[in-house]
Design an enzyme around this catalytic site. Structure first.
Site, PDB file in Angstrom:
ATOM      1  N   ARG A  43       0.819  -1.223   0.000  1.00 27.79           N
ATOM      2  CA  ARG A  43       0.000   0.000   0.000  1.00 27.79           C
ATOM      3  C   ARG A  43       0.847   1.265   0.000  1.00 27.79           C
ATOM      4  O   ARG A  43       0.441   2.282   0.564  1.00 27.79           O
ATOM      5  CB  ARG A  43      -0.947   0.037   1.192  1.00 27.79           C
ATOM      6  CG  ARG A  43      -1.970  -1.057   1.229  1.00 27.79           C
ATOM      7  CD  ARG A  43      -3.013  -0.814   0.141  1.00 27.79           C
ATOM      8  NE  ARG A  43      -4.026  -1.849   0.161  1.00 27.79           N
ATOM      9  CZ  ARG A  43      -5.174  -1.747   0.816  1.00 27.79           C
ATOM     10  NH1 ARG A  43      -5.449  -0.679   1.470  1.00 27.79           N
ATOM     11  NH2 ARG A  43      -6.037  -2.724   0.787  1.00 27.79           N
ATOM     12  N   ARG A  47      -3.285   6.476   0.973  1.00 28.43           N
ATOM     13  CA  ARG A  47      -3.855   7.678   1.583  1.00 28.43           C
ATOM     14  C   ARG A  47      -2.937   8.416   2.538  1.00 28.43           C
ATOM     15  O   ARG A  47      -3.203   9.551   2.904  1.00 28.43           O
ATOM     16  CB  ARG A  47      -5.153   7.321   2.295  1.00 28.43           C
ATOM     17  CG  ARG A  47      -6.300   7.134   1.334  1.00 28.43           C
ATOM     18  CD  ARG A  47      -7.481   6.517   2.008  1.00 28.43           C
ATOM     19  NE  ARG A  47      -7.145   5.172   2.457  1.00 28.43           N
ATOM     20  CZ  ARG A  47      -7.979   4.362   3.084  1.00 28.43           C
ATOM     21  NH1 ARG A  47      -9.190   4.768   3.368  1.00 28.43           N
ATOM     22  NH2 ARG A  47      -7.595   3.149   3.438  1.00 28.43           N
ATOM     23  N   ARG A  56      -6.972  11.621  -5.409  1.00 25.97           N
ATOM     24  CA  ARG A  56      -8.236  10.996  -4.974  1.00 25.97           C
ATOM     25  C   ARG A  56      -9.354  12.014  -4.830  1.00 25.97           C
ATOM     26  O   ARG A  56     -10.527  11.687  -5.020  1.00 25.97           O
ATOM     27  CB  ARG A  56      -8.033  10.280  -3.630  1.00 25.97           C
ATOM     28  CG  ARG A  56      -7.655   8.844  -3.735  1.00 25.97           C
ATOM     29  CD  ARG A  56      -8.758   7.978  -4.325  1.00 25.97           C
ATOM     30  NE  ARG A  56      -9.694   7.472  -3.334  1.00 25.97           N
ATOM     31  CZ  ARG A  56     -11.005   7.573  -3.425  1.00 25.97           C
ATOM     32  NH1 ARG A  56     -11.554   8.195  -4.441  1.00 25.97           N
ATOM     33  NH2 ARG A  56     -11.795   7.063  -2.497  1.00 25.97           N
ATOM     34  N   ASP A  94      -6.430  -2.875  -7.510  1.00 20.42           N
ATOM     35  CA  ASP A  94      -7.018  -3.478  -6.318  1.00 20.42           C
ATOM     36  C   ASP A  94      -7.281  -4.948  -6.598  1.00 20.42           C
ATOM     37  O   ASP A  94      -7.495  -5.334  -7.757  1.00 20.42           O
ATOM     38  CB  ASP A  94      -8.322  -2.777  -5.928  1.00 20.42           C
ATOM     39  CG  ASP A  94      -8.666  -3.066  -4.468  1.00 20.42           C
ATOM     40  OD1 ASP A  94      -8.157  -2.347  -3.587  1.00 20.42           O
ATOM     41  OD2 ASP A  94      -9.388  -4.045  -4.209  1.00 20.42           O
ATOM     42  N   TYR A 170     -14.772 -11.979  -0.172  1.00 24.54           N
ATOM     43  CA  TYR A 170     -15.367 -10.670  -0.485  1.00 24.54           C
ATOM     44  C   TYR A 170     -16.641 -10.827  -1.312  1.00 24.54           C
ATOM     45  O   TYR A 170     -17.631 -10.127  -1.109  1.00 24.54           O
ATOM     46  CB  TYR A 170     -14.375  -9.780  -1.248  1.00 24.54           C
ATOM     47  CG  TYR A 170     -13.492  -8.972  -0.335  1.00 24.54           C
ATOM     48  CD1 TYR A 170     -13.993  -7.874   0.360  1.00 24.54           C
ATOM     49  CD2 TYR A 170     -12.162  -9.302  -0.138  1.00 24.54           C
ATOM     50  CE1 TYR A 170     -13.200  -7.136   1.216  1.00 24.54           C
ATOM     51  CE2 TYR A 170     -11.354  -8.578   0.720  1.00 24.54           C
ATOM     52  CZ  TYR A 170     -11.877  -7.496   1.387  1.00 24.54           C
ATOM     53  OH  TYR A 170     -11.097  -6.771   2.239  1.00 24.54           O
TER      54      TYR A 170
HETATM   55  C1  LIG Z   1      -7.881  -6.914   0.943  1.00 31.01           C
HETATM   56  C2  LIG Z   1      -7.293  -6.043  -0.149  1.00 31.01           C
HETATM   57  C3  LIG Z   1      -7.988  -5.040  -0.885  1.00 31.01           C
HETATM   58  N1  LIG Z   1      -7.086  -4.488  -1.771  1.00 31.01           N
HETATM   59  C4  LIG Z   1      -5.854  -5.072  -1.615  1.00 31.01           C
HETATM   60  C5  LIG Z   1      -5.976  -6.071  -0.621  1.00 31.01           C
HETATM   61  C6  LIG Z   1      -4.883  -7.018  -0.201  1.00 31.01           C
HETATM   62  C7  LIG Z   1      -3.937  -6.398   0.764  1.00 31.01           C
HETATM   63  C8  LIG Z   1      -4.498  -6.175   2.117  1.00 31.01           C
HETATM   64  O1  LIG Z   1      -4.842  -7.153   2.797  1.00 31.01           O
HETATM   65  O2  LIG Z   1      -4.543  -4.996   2.533  1.00 31.01           O
HETATM   66  C9  LIG Z   1      -4.621  -4.812  -2.361  1.00 31.01           C
HETATM   67  C10 LIG Z   1      -4.318  -3.449  -2.797  1.00 31.01           C
HETATM   68  N2  LIG Z   1      -5.106  -2.318  -2.744  1.00 31.01           N
HETATM   69  C11 LIG Z   1      -4.431  -1.262  -3.263  1.00 31.01           C
HETATM   70  C12 LIG Z   1      -3.194  -1.727  -3.764  1.00 31.01           C
HETATM   71  C13 LIG Z   1      -2.281  -0.819  -4.590  1.00 31.01           C
HETATM   72  C14 LIG Z   1      -0.869  -1.006  -4.591  1.00 31.01           C
HETATM   73  C15 LIG Z   1      -0.173  -0.675  -3.292  1.00 31.01           C
HETATM   74  O3  LIG Z   1       0.184   0.505  -3.089  1.00 31.01           O
HETATM   75  O4  LIG Z   1       0.084  -1.609  -2.517  1.00 31.01           O
HETATM   76  C16 LIG Z   1      -3.097  -3.080  -3.432  1.00 31.01           C
HETATM   77  C17 LIG Z   1      -1.942  -4.042  -3.640  1.00 31.01           C
HETATM   78  C18 LIG Z   1      -4.910   0.125  -3.351  1.00 31.01           C
HETATM   79  C19 LIG Z   1      -5.966   0.572  -2.434  1.00 31.01           C
HETATM   80  N3  LIG Z   1      -7.123  -0.089  -2.131  1.00 31.01           N
HETATM   81  C20 LIG Z   1      -7.888   0.689  -1.316  1.00 31.01           C
HETATM   82  C21 LIG Z   1      -7.225   1.928  -1.090  1.00 31.01           C
HETATM   83  C22 LIG Z   1      -7.763   3.100  -0.289  1.00 31.01           C
HETATM   84  C23 LIG Z   1      -9.052   3.549  -0.843  1.00 31.01           C
HETATM   85  C24 LIG Z   1      -9.115   5.002  -1.207  1.00 31.01           C
HETATM   86  O5  LIG Z   1      -8.205   5.566  -1.863  1.00 31.01           O
HETATM   87  O6  LIG Z   1     -10.146   5.591  -0.869  1.00 31.01           O
HETATM   88  C25 LIG Z   1      -6.016   1.848  -1.790  1.00 31.01           C
HETATM   89  C26 LIG Z   1      -4.978   2.930  -1.904  1.00 31.01           C
HETATM   90  C27 LIG Z   1      -9.240   0.343  -0.799  1.00 31.01           C
HETATM   91  C28 LIG Z   1      -9.466  -1.028  -0.344  1.00 31.01           C
HETATM   92  N4  LIG Z   1      -9.273  -2.168  -1.085  1.00 31.01           N
HETATM   93  C29 LIG Z   1      -9.540  -3.261  -0.313  1.00 31.01           C
HETATM   94  C30 LIG Z   1      -9.972  -2.796   0.962  1.00 31.01           C
HETATM   95  C31 LIG Z   1     -10.355  -3.688   2.121  1.00 31.01           C
HETATM   96  C32 LIG Z   1      -9.972  -1.398   0.916  1.00 31.01           C
HETATM   97  C33 LIG Z   1     -10.492  -0.409   1.949  1.00 31.01           C
HETATM   98  C34 LIG Z   1      -9.783  -0.368   3.192  1.00 31.01           C
HETATM   99  C35 LIG Z   1      -8.318  -0.012   3.084  1.00 31.01           C
HETATM  100  O7  LIG Z   1      -7.997   1.058   2.565  1.00 31.01           O
HETATM  101  O8  LIG Z   1      -7.510  -0.828   3.529  1.00 31.01           O
HETATM  102  C36 LIG Z   1      -9.414  -4.662  -0.778  1.00 31.01           C
END
Ligand SMILES: Cc1c2[nH]c(c1CCC(=O)O)Cc1[nH]c(c(CCC(=O)O)c1C)Cc1[nH]c(c(CCC(=O)O)c1C)Cc1[nH]c(c(C)c1CCC(=O)O)C2
Length: 379
Positions: A43, A47, A56, A94, A170
């Site tokens: 990540r 944010r 964003r 994602d 999910y």
């Molecule tokens: C379970 C999962 C998700 N997404 C992801 C996982 C596996 C890793 C983990 O266990 O955290 C993987 C993921 N999501 C995102 C990336 C981008 C690359 C990186 O920087 O790692 C990666 C590799 C961007 C994201 N994915 C998300 C954001 C934030 C959302 C936003 O910008 O509003 C980002 C930058 C949103 C997201 N996406 C997901 C959730 C549960 C959420 C919301 C809660 C949270 O932020 O953790 C599903």
């Protein structure tokens, strides 16, 4: 759906990429002991970065994913900010783009939400029967190719997907869940249908990962974020077979298609203890990611042939400089203990970086890894 304005699906993918200047993570992933540990964080485009929040504020989450110029921009943000300190980029996307490709609607407001989750196996009929991954997810491939050029060879680019068990969870839960009651009801009440769906998701993941390498990804990571919610036996019965299927088929397909044999990383969060890891080690991944609840010395014997990745508690980044330095020093000492066999190690957090971290504290984390992961820096 937002039409990507800057992406022509007919455009051939150029693979004449700039030469790579930093291959530290590739060597560590292949099991080599490196002069210092390569480091990136899950990540890292997210944010906690003001420049990410600025993008964003103007664009929806999945719009960024689907617009290669935006996905490229936010992927490059942490690389620009931490140039010389961070050793890999991960493509901005994602794990939930795969359920979308299968025909499910997924919103992000701000957490994932599926308006029509799979309630019973009868709902599987709502999924697209044959998923044309290039058609549905070609925007990810275009973003990868664009980003590979944008990186100018500074660091390798990681592609990724979600693991079938985490994706099924999910798709059934319709979002996050504390107990995974619905997803587990599926596994235990409908084991045959669950396994068939897991295998079906795995097949799509294979096409998706191979396509990412074709587009320019230089490593691949599979995120099984909910692996540790399963007992070791249930992990072995339900989560592991599709993970094995992915690793084996991706390798075979890359060889068949004469694509680079990129390293594969498995991050099965919570599936950390030796009993899980010895099972995970039977799947054909090069690297096993660890969360912060395990000591590397305790898992080396469970997975002797794997490079490791991890595993600082992400919350340590809230603790200030001293807490970060202490944590990194200890992490380096445990991964690099003199009595442990030299083996590849990729420094990382034990899960994704959380919002609210001061970007300067992440910089300090990187600096500490550079300092303390050199073997001679350790007592
Ligand atoms: C379970 C999962 C998700 N997404 C992801 C996982 C596996 C890793 C983990 O266990 O955290 C993987 C993921 N999501 C995102 C990336 C981008 C690359 C990186 O920087 O790692 C990666 C590799 C961007 C994201 N994915 C998300 C954001 C934030 C959302 C936003 O910008 O509003 C980002 C930058 C949103 C997201 N996406 C997901 C959730 C549960 C959420 C919301 C809660 C949270 O932020 O953790 C599903």
């Amino acid at each position: 759906m937002v039409e990507p304005p800057d992406w022509n699906p007919e455009e051939p993918l150029s693979n004449a990429f700039p030469p790579l200047k930093n291959d530290l993570i590739l060597r560590a992933a292949r099991g080599e002991e490196t002069e210092r540990a390569p480091v990136w964080v899950m990540r890292q485009a997210g944010r906690y970065l003001p420049e990410f929040r600025a993008v964003r504020a103007e664009h929806e989450f999945f719009e960024i994913c689907r617009t290669p110029s935006l996905a490229c921009e936010v992927t490059l943000q942490p690389i620009r900010r931490y140039l010389g300190l961070v050793d890999a980029a991960i493509i901005f996307s994602d794990i939930l783009v795969v359920p979308q490709a299968m025909g499910m609607k997924v919103l992000m407001n701000p957490a994932p939400f599926f308006p029509a989750p799979l309630d019973t196996p009868a709902d599987i009929a709502r999924l697209r029967e044959d998923v044309d991954v290039r058609k549905e997810l070609g925007y990810v491939f275009a973003a990868i190719t664009r980003t590979r050029h944008g990186l100018r060879g500074e660091v390798p680019l990681i592609g990724f997907c979600g693991a079938p068990w985490t994706l099924l969870a999910y798709m059934v839960e319709g979002g996050g869940s504390k107990t995974l009651q619905k997803a587990k009801t599926w596994l235990f009440r409908y084991p045959r249908e669950s396994k068939a769906l897991l295998a079906r998701i795995a097949n799509i993941c294979v096409d998706f990962l191979v396509g990412q390498v074709d587009a320019g990804a230089q490593l691949l990571q599979v995120f099984d974020s909910w692996a540790g919610e399963l007992s070791p036996d249930d992990f072995a019965e339900f989560a592991l077979p599709p993970l094995r299927q992915i690793a084996t088929s991706v390798r075979a397909r890359l060889a068949e298609d004469r694509l680079p044999a990129v390293p594969l990383i498995l991050f099965a969060k919570g599936a950390n203890t030796p009993v899980y890891l010895s099972a995970a080690a039977t799947a054909d991944y090069d690297v096993l990611g660890l969360d912060w609840c395990v000591r590397p010395a305790d898992v080396r014997t469970a997975a002797p042939n794997k490079a490791l990745q991890g595993n600082l508690d992400p919350s340590r980044l809230y603790g200030g400089r001293e807490a970060i330095e202490d944590g990194v020093r200890r992490m380096c000492a445990t991964f690099r203990a003199r009595d442990s066999p030299p083996k590849g190690w990729i420094a990382n957090l034990g899960h994704g970086i959380t919002p609210g971290v001061d970007p300067n504290d992440l910089r300090w984390f990187f600096e500490c890894v550079h300092k303390y992961s050199v073997r001679s820096a350790l007592p």
